[in-house]
Design an enzyme around this catalytic site. Structure first.
Site, PDB file in Angstrom:
ATOM      1  CD  GLU A   4      33.252 100.716 -10.092  1.00 35.94           C
ATOM      2  OE1 GLU A   4      32.724 101.294 -11.046  1.00 35.94           O
ATOM      3  OE2 GLU A   4      32.693  99.794  -9.436  1.00 35.94           O
TER       4      GLU A   4
ATOM      5  CD  GLU B  13      20.942 100.674 -10.415  1.00 37.32           C
ATOM      6  OE1 GLU B  13      20.898  99.927 -11.409  1.00 37.32           O
ATOM      7  OE2 GLU B  13      22.005 100.876  -9.779  1.00 37.32           O
TER       8      GLU B  13
ATOM      9  CE  LYS C  74      30.437 103.830 -12.536  1.00 35.08           C
ATOM     10  NZ  LYS C  74      30.281 102.719 -11.566  1.00 35.08           N
TER      11      LYS C  74
END
Length: 117
Positions: free
Chosen positions: A22, A74, A99
């Site tokens: 990612e 977050e 997401k």
């Protein structure tokens, strides 16, 4: 009820995630914002300078996501919300950050926060 200015479904690319793969790609995020603002003030003289300029705010969000990397959505939501409130003098706002694709069996996952000064 208080007046709001809102942005719905703002699509932004960002490097976000905890996994190594990612951190190598950009992923799509969607933002929904509601920002408290007395809309009577700009309405008196039809004055853009007295509004919460949703184009400027959208551009700020895009730039913020381009220039910062976070592992957690977050963290992104918290830091972005704090920056928006400071830069645009927003007293209270809610933000939903989605997401899509993070969980294959869900259309999206995310967080919703509400903050006020």
């Amino acid at each position: 009820m208080k007046d709001t200015v809102f942005i719905e479904g703002l699509k932004v690319e960002a490097v976000i995630g905890v996994y190594d793969w990612e951190k190598e790609i950009k992923q799509i995020l969607f933002f929904d914002l509601e920002m408290e603002h007395d809309n009577r003030v700009p309405a008196v003289n039809d004055d853009l300078s007295k509004t919460l300029d949703y184009e400027a705010i959208s551009n700020f969000i895009t730039a913020f996501c381009t220039n910062n990397v976070f592992e957690l959505i977050e963290t992104l939501a918290e830091r972005l919300c704090a920056e928006l409130m400071q830069v645009f003098e927003i007293n209270a706002m809610s933000m939903a950050l989605r997401k899509p694709g993070a969980v294959p069996t869900a259309s999206a996952v995310g967080v919703k926060i509400y903050r006020q000064k």
